[in-house]
Design a protein around this motif. Sequence first.
Motif, PDB file in Angstrom:
ATOM      1  N   VAL A   1      -9.299  18.672  -6.266  1.00  0.00           N
ATOM      2  CA  VAL A   1      -9.357  17.222  -6.407  1.00  0.00           C
ATOM      3  C   VAL A   1     -10.803  16.760  -6.563  1.00  0.00           C
ATOM      4  O   VAL A   1     -11.114  15.847  -7.319  1.00  0.00           O
ATOM      5  CB  VAL A   1      -8.718  16.527  -5.190  1.00  0.00           C
ATOM      6  CG1 VAL A   1      -8.822  15.023  -5.314  1.00  0.00           C
ATOM      7  CG2 VAL A   1      -7.269  16.950  -5.048  1.00  0.00           C
TER       8      VAL A   1
ATOM      9  N   THR B   1     -12.172  13.621  -9.208  1.00  0.00           N
ATOM     10  CA  THR B   1     -12.521  12.234  -8.864  1.00  0.00           C
ATOM     11  C   THR B   1     -13.789  11.755  -9.564  1.00  0.00           C
ATOM     12  O   THR B   1     -13.897  10.589  -9.923  1.00  0.00           O
ATOM     13  CB  THR B   1     -12.692  12.073  -7.348  1.00  0.00           C
ATOM     14  OG1 THR B   1     -13.519  13.121  -6.861  1.00  0.00           O
ATOM     15  CG2 THR B   1     -11.362  12.135  -6.638  1.00  0.00           C
TER      16      THR B   1
ATOM     17  N   SER C   1      -5.471  10.021  -5.966  1.00  0.00           N
ATOM     18  CA  SER C   1      -4.433  10.685  -5.184  1.00  0.00           C
ATOM     19  C   SER C   1      -3.049  10.174  -5.590  1.00  0.00           C
ATOM     20  O   SER C   1      -2.097  10.942  -5.710  1.00  0.00           O
ATOM     21  CB  SER C   1      -4.687  10.431  -3.708  1.00  0.00           C
ATOM     22  OG  SER C   1      -4.129  11.432  -2.907  1.00  0.00           O
ATOM     23  N   HIS C   2      -2.957   8.870  -5.770  1.00  0.00           N
ATOM     24  CA  HIS C   2      -1.687   8.267  -6.194  1.00  0.00           C
ATOM     25  C   HIS C   2      -1.229   8.833  -7.537  1.00  0.00           C
ATOM     26  O   HIS C   2      -0.073   9.212  -7.706  1.00  0.00           O
ATOM     27  CB  HIS C   2      -1.846   6.755  -6.276  1.00  0.00           C
ATOM     28  CG  HIS C   2      -0.793   6.078  -7.097  1.00  0.00           C
ATOM     29  ND1 HIS C   2       0.521   5.980  -6.699  1.00  0.00           N
ATOM     30  CD2 HIS C   2      -0.851   5.498  -8.315  1.00  0.00           C
ATOM     31  CE1 HIS C   2       1.218   5.349  -7.629  1.00  0.00           C
ATOM     32  NE2 HIS C   2       0.410   5.050  -8.616  1.00  0.00           N
TER      33      HIS C   2
ATOM     34  N   LYS D   1      -0.012  12.325  -7.324  1.00  0.00           N
ATOM     35  CA  LYS D   1       1.318  12.361  -6.723  1.00  0.00           C
ATOM     36  C   LYS D   1       2.400  12.063  -7.763  1.00  0.00           C
ATOM     37  O   LYS D   1       3.453  12.709  -7.786  1.00  0.00           O
ATOM     38  CB  LYS D   1       1.382  11.339  -5.591  1.00  0.00           C
ATOM     39  CG  LYS D   1       2.657  11.405  -4.786  1.00  0.00           C
ATOM     40  CD  LYS D   1       2.594  10.391  -3.658  1.00  0.00           C
ATOM     41  CE  LYS D   1       3.765  10.522  -2.687  1.00  0.00           C
ATOM     42  NZ  LYS D   1       3.630   9.570  -1.567  1.00  0.00           N
TER      43      LYS D   1
END
Lengths: 112, 112
Positions: free
Chosen positions: A53, A57, A68-69, A72
Amino acid sequence: MVEAPGCCAPLVSEPLRDGEAAELAPLFKALGDPVRLRLLSLIASHAGGEACVCDLTGAFDLTAPTISHHLKVLRQAGLIDSERRGTWVYYWINPPALERLSAVLAPRAVPV
Amino acid sequence: MVEAPGCCAPLVSEPLRDGEAAELAPLFKALGDPVRLRLLSLIASHAGGEACVCDLTGAFDLTAPTISHHLKVLRQAGLIDSERRGTWVYYWINPPALERLSAVLAPRAVPV
DNA sequence: CTGCTACTTAGACACCTGTCGAATCAAGGA
DNA sequence: TCCTTGATTCGACAGGTGTCTAAGTAGCAG
């Protein structure tokens, strides 16, 4: 000439059945955001076939919760998968899912 | 090995540039609804390569305005095009748009 | 012109989505 | 143990989406 069992025939060769459309739409929906499209591409093209991750970012002007959303959403659609290894969480793509979408949009049936 | 000019390289081979992602996302978004997916498929697979709206509405449990709305979304995305001929309005698909999406999702570069 | 059919537009409304800040959880050092 | 860093979850909010009914437009036939 006809070859497909109905599950993978391209969209142009015969009408998509109700169930298949309902199954495919969420995948396309997940791709329908520029951030997610770039995330998927960053993950897919990353050296080693997976990305942390923290590698992702930095590429966006968005907060961590937002990234993160989006991850998902991609994961729940089945386009990517993830695993935590120590401090970091790694993501990689699910090639069959992408191939299926590609095949559905192809102008003619692709020989498997 | 490398072949693509950047405009059509598959998503997995190199990171999608910002502009390209912004360009592609609306197309995928338009596909992200089961009704639109089936509409597109019905149009694409219809005899003669085009379909009248009256051929489409019967396939859904939705009112005419709703179908009209979905057709408009597909048209504005550039996935289909339409023309009125007399009483009826005909729709047909825009193959290059579908091919581009298919190519972007392909596991490796497709020879043009 | 009047009416009929095919389709689109307008307006309304419940629901979904992208984004953020704040809080939380997980793992690894001091 | 406590602190720091990496990542997710929560709660909120503006804006977008899918659907409907009602109204409008376009062409055709009397």
